[in-house]
Every structure is written in structure tokens, then in C-alpha cells.
Scaffold this active site. Sequence first.
Site, short mmCIF file in Angstrom:
data_model
loop_
_atom_site.label_atom_id
_atom_site.label_comp_id
_atom_site.label_asym_id
_atom_site.label_seq_id
_atom_site.Cartn_x
_atom_site.Cartn_y
_atom_site.Cartn_z
N LYS A 209 8.33 10.61 5.09
CA LYS A 209 7.43 11.77 4.98
C LYS A 209 7.96 12.94 5.81
CE LYS A 209 3.40 8.79 4.17
NZ LYS A 209 2.17 8.18 4.72
N GLN B 241 -1.06 6.97 10.05
CA GLN B 241 -0.45 5.97 9.17
C GLN B 241 -1.23 4.66 9.23
OE1 GLN B 241 1.97 6.68 7.00
NE2 GLN B 241 2.06 4.61 6.21
N ASP C 48 -4.52 13.15 3.91
CA ASP C 48 -4.58 11.87 3.18
C ASP C 48 -5.84 11.79 2.32
OD1 ASP C 48 -2.44 10.07 3.49
OD2 ASP C 48 -3.04 9.60 5.55
N1 GUN Z 1 -0.27 3.32 4.44
C1 GUN Z 1 0.07 3.01 3.17
N2 GUN Z 1 -0.14 4.07 2.36
C2 GUN Z 1 -0.62 5.06 3.13
C3 GUN Z 1 -1.02 6.40 2.88
O1 GUN Z 1 -1.00 6.92 1.75
N3 GUN Z 1 -1.45 7.11 3.96
C4 GUN Z 1 -1.50 6.59 5.19
N4 GUN Z 1 -1.95 7.36 6.18
N5 GUN Z 1 -1.14 5.35 5.47
C5 GUN Z 1 -0.70 4.59 4.44
#
Ligand code: GUN
Length: 302
Positions: free
Chosen positions: A53, A97, A120
Amino acid sequence: MAQLIDGKAIAAEIRAELRKEVEDFVAAGNRAPQLTAILVGEDPASQTYVSNKMKAAAEIGINSVTKRISADTKEQELLDLIHQLNKEDTVDGILVQLPLPPHMHERVVCNAVACEKDVDGFNEINVGRMCLDMKSMIPCTPLGVQELIKRSNIETFGKNAVVVGRSKNVGMPMAMLLSSDGKNETSAMDATVTVCHRYTPRSELEKYCKLADIIVTATGIPSLIKSNMVKEGACVIDVGITRITDENGKSKLVGDVDFNEVKKVAGHITPVPGGVGPMTVAMLMKNTITAAKNLAEAKKSH
Ligand code: GUN
């Protein structure tokens, strides 16, 4: 033979568009958008996701910071950090995350992120707004699937869609987006949606899938979706990612769909990897830019 929906290529195209959008935003006198990721603990998969990311952000011109905190941090300390970032003028997007260590409450943590910085879309107010077809931050994976469907010119209006899996971050929001009403302010899909899940009997899953013009599957069960369950010409979107050891002892990633068989009957199909995965990251970038623009606008009107 199905047409391949190349998520990797589409995501690259979107990232190029977003880079231009950031350039224009900065040329208009704004500072570059900023994304802060919070990584709790040392989970290797989470570390890879966050690093991917951050790489995508840098490529687009989004400033990014990763705050690493140890797995034994008290929940209150994490909440204090989030509250501090919520107030920070130079932060546009915040993501925590997941998964979190077992002593932390995911819902409490997701709700602590300010709605306007919640890139998110996991804060319950954003979830509620999405369910009401109101403008909101939409979770990146279902938003990425929506974008893949749109950019592949797949008709959804009045079509039958099946979502397999009802997770709160993928299946549920996906079903909401597919059934969103064109009379409202959001990007509408207007499909007739069925949600199947772990308690849907196998025979029923087969029946529902066979009726579907669009199947979106997000279960993590390899080869769940077989060719006899797919209507000729249907669009099959595979959100599943599972690491398996193949017959030659090699480790590889597979989706929920029996790809080599299903591609013979489907009209469109996404591969794993290279389908939905890269779109999730691209949509996170899009949400960060949206957050930066909304915050800049709000600041101007004060
Ligand atoms: N863990 C797995 N997928 C995601 C996501 O889309 N966002 C976040 N913050 N954590 C994740």
C-alpha cells in the site's frame, strides 16, 4: 471461452489516472494527500500488505507514514494514537491493518477512526451510510470489484447476482453495492442479489449460482465454484486468495473458482492472482484522495 478481466492492468490504469488527479490537486495549491497506516504486531502477511500500500501511495504522489506498534500494546494506547491522528491536520487517511491481536476489539478500533479519514470504510457510520446508499467511504475490496465490473462494461441493472461469503468487510458490503438503488446519490448497480454463506446447503449454492449473471465469491475455499454451477456467459469475480502447495510441491496462490474449467463457460472471469487484489490497493489510493479533497474543501469553507 471467457474474456479475462485483467485486474492488474486495470489497477495500473487507475493508478495512472490517480497520479494525474494528485498532480492537479497539488498544482491547485493543496499539499499532497497523506495516508497513515497503523501496523500492530509483526504478522508477515500484514507487513507485506502495508508495504504494498505504501509503495502504491509513493508512486501516485501520496505521502505515507507507517506507525508500527508492538502486539502487546494496550488497546487504549492504540485508541489514543488514532485520536491524535484524527486531530492531525496533515493526515488525510488513516488505516489500521487487520487482523488485530486477540486482546483488541476490532469494532472499537475501527469506530475510533474519524469517518472523514476512514479510508477503509470500516467505521460503523460509514457502513450505515453505505447501506442507506448515501455518500460514504466504501471498503476497498468491494469498491474494486464494482470498478472492475463497470470498466468491463458488464450490465448489472436488473441482473441476478450471487455473493458467496458474508464477511463484514467484503461479502456484506459487496451485496449492498450490487443491490444499490439508481434513484439515490451513489453509484448504482440495481442487481437482484442473493447472499450465500457457510450454512447455505451445497445443493442450494449450486442452484443460486446457476441462476446468476454475476457471481462474486469471497470465501477462501479453493475450487468451491465449479463449472457446472456457472451459467453460460456469466461474469465470475474471484475475491478468494488461499496459499496452497500444488501437486509438484510448489507453493502458489489460488482463488475460490476452479479457474481452468469455469473459464470454458463464463463470459468474463478474474484470475487469482492479478484480479481483484491489485484493485483493492488502487481503491485505497482513490479513497485517500477523496478524503484529502473533502478535508481541503471543508477547511476552505470554515
Ligand atoms: N486486512 C486484510 N484486508 C484488509 C483491508 O482491506 N484493510 C485493512 N485495514 N486490513 C486488512
